[in-house]
Design a protein around this motif. Structure first.
Motif, PDB file in Angstrom:
ATOM      1  N   ALA A 133      40.007  32.641  44.269  1.00 25.36           N
ATOM      2  CA  ALA A 133      40.975  33.461  45.023  1.00 25.36           C
ATOM      3  C   ALA A 133      41.307  34.722  44.232  1.00 25.36           C
ATOM      4  O   ALA A 133      41.438  35.817  44.806  1.00 25.36           O
ATOM      5  N   ARG A 134      41.462  34.590  42.918  1.00 25.37           N
ATOM      6  CA  ARG A 134      41.795  35.759  42.092  1.00 25.37           C
ATOM      7  C   ARG A 134      40.726  36.842  42.225  1.00 25.37           C
ATOM      8  O   ARG A 134      41.023  38.029  42.278  1.00 25.37           O
ATOM      9  N   HIS A 135      39.486  36.404  42.305  1.00 22.91           N
ATOM     10  CA  HIS A 135      38.405  37.384  42.385  1.00 22.91           C
ATOM     11  C   HIS A 135      38.368  38.112  43.734  1.00 22.91           C
ATOM     12  O   HIS A 135      37.673  39.116  43.879  1.00 22.91           O
ATOM     13  N   LYS A 136      39.142  37.619  44.687  1.00 20.48           N
ATOM     14  CA  LYS A 136      39.217  38.288  45.993  1.00 20.48           C
ATOM     15  C   LYS A 136      40.531  39.053  46.169  1.00 20.48           C
ATOM     16  O   LYS A 136      40.854  39.521  47.255  1.00 20.48           O
ATOM     17  N   ALA A 137      41.319  39.150  45.084  1.00 21.35           N
ATOM     18  CA  ALA A 137      42.616  39.841  45.173  1.00 21.35           C
ATOM     19  C   ALA A 137      42.413  41.309  45.551  1.00 21.35           C
ATOM     20  O   ALA A 137      41.369  41.908  45.251  1.00 21.35           O
ATOM     21  N   TYR A 138      43.429  41.876  46.211  1.00 16.32           N
ATOM     22  CA  TYR A 138      43.414  43.307  46.535  1.00 16.32           C
ATOM     23  C   TYR A 138      44.449  43.967  45.628  1.00 16.32           C
ATOM     24  O   TYR A 138      45.656  43.931  45.930  1.00 16.32           O
ATOM     25  N   ALA A 139      44.001  44.481  44.503  1.00 17.89           N
ATOM     26  CA  ALA A 139      44.926  45.029  43.499  1.00 17.89           C
ATOM     27  C   ALA A 139      44.408  46.357  42.953  1.00 17.89           C
ATOM     28  O   ALA A 139      44.195  46.506  41.745  1.00 17.89           O
ATOM     29  N   PRO A 140      44.213  47.352  43.848  1.00 13.87           N
ATOM     30  CA  PRO A 140      43.641  48.622  43.395  1.00 13.87           C
ATOM     31  C   PRO A 140      44.606  49.474  42.584  1.00 13.87           C
ATOM     32  O   PRO A 140      44.176  50.413  41.907  1.00 13.87           O
ATOM     33  N   TYR A 141      45.906  49.161  42.623  1.00 11.16           N
ATOM     34  CA  TYR A 141      46.891  50.008  41.941  1.00 11.16           C
ATOM     35  C   TYR A 141      47.214  49.494  40.542  1.00 11.16           C
ATOM     36  O   TYR A 141      47.257  50.276  39.589  1.00 11.16           O
ATOM     37  N   SER A 142      47.410  48.186  40.412  1.00 11.91           N
ATOM     38  CA  SER A 142      47.723  47.637  39.082  1.00 11.91           C
ATOM     39  C   SER A 142      46.466  47.183  38.351  1.00 11.91           C
ATOM     40  O   SER A 142      46.482  47.038  37.131  1.00 11.91           O
ATOM     41  N   ASN A 143      45.397  46.926  39.097  1.00  7.99           N
ATOM     42  CA  ASN A 143      44.192  46.318  38.509  1.00  7.99           C
ATOM     43  C   ASN A 143      44.498  44.982  37.839  1.00  7.99           C
ATOM     44  O   ASN A 143      43.738  44.515  36.998  1.00  7.99           O
ATOM     45  N   PHE A 144      45.615  44.380  38.211  1.00  6.44           N
ATOM     46  CA  PHE A 144      46.004  43.071  37.680  1.00  6.44           C
ATOM     47  C   PHE A 144      45.832  42.078  38.827  1.00  6.44           C
ATOM     48  O   PHE A 144      46.486  42.191  39.863  1.00  6.44           O
ATOM     49  N   THR A 145      44.929  41.146  38.659  1.00  9.80           N
ATOM     50  CA  THR A 145      44.587  40.261  39.774  1.00  9.80           C
ATOM     51  C   THR A 145      45.117  38.850  39.529  1.00  9.80           C
ATOM     52  O   THR A 145      45.041  38.319  38.423  1.00  9.80           O
TER      53      THR A 145
END
Ligand code: THU
Length: 145
Positions: free
Chosen positions: A18-30
């Protein structure tokens, strides 16, 4: 990881996926979260960010709200959480934020049985909490309303 039961390792593997599918383009923290219900169903979530930053949501709340929406009244037994910058550089356990603790507590209080939490970085040491209440003493809940 190696010291966890095979069921718990499998739940953490689901959190990693699930972490690898996170949408975190602003923090880059997944962040990835997988929870298992008493009926055996696994529900996952990951952080979903937004250009209007506060409109995003943490992985843990995506997962518990999804479970609450799809399986209302079904107990949550365990939650596995993994969090790190996208490059997998962080290897210490990452505990859930305060807002997520408050949200998880709502489910734990309603179901009247503890939710076990397992949290780690991208890999490495896993910390276990036997109950959400251990992470958030003196909680505000519906008894005060
Ligand atoms: N985040 C989570 O998903 N869970 C937490 O418990 C802490 C923070 C997310 C929110 C945001 O997308 C990113 O991590 C950086 O704060």
């Amino acid at each position: 990881m190696g010291e966890l039961s095979s069921q718990d390792q499998s739940l953490m593997q689901d959190a990693i996926k699930a972490r690898h599918k996170a949408y975190a383009p602003y923090s880059n923290f997944t962040v990835g979260c997988a929870l298992i219900l008493e009926n055996g169903v696994v529900v996952t979530g990951n952080n979903q960010e937004n250009a209007a930053y506060p409109s995003g949501l943490c992985a843990e709340r995506v997962a518990v709200f999804s479970a609450g929406a799809q399986y209302p009244g079904v107990k949550i037994l365990k939650m596995a959480i993994t969090a790190s910058p996208k490059d997998d550089s962080f290897h210490k356990p990452v505990p859930p934020c305060g807002a997520c603790r408050q949200s998880i507590a709502e489910y734990e209080n309603n179901q009247k049985s503890p939710i076990e939490l397992y949290f780690m970085g991208a890999a490495g040491t896993v910390l276990k909490s036997d109950s959400l209440s251990d992470l958030l003493p003196l909680i505000f809940d519906k008894n005060y309303l």
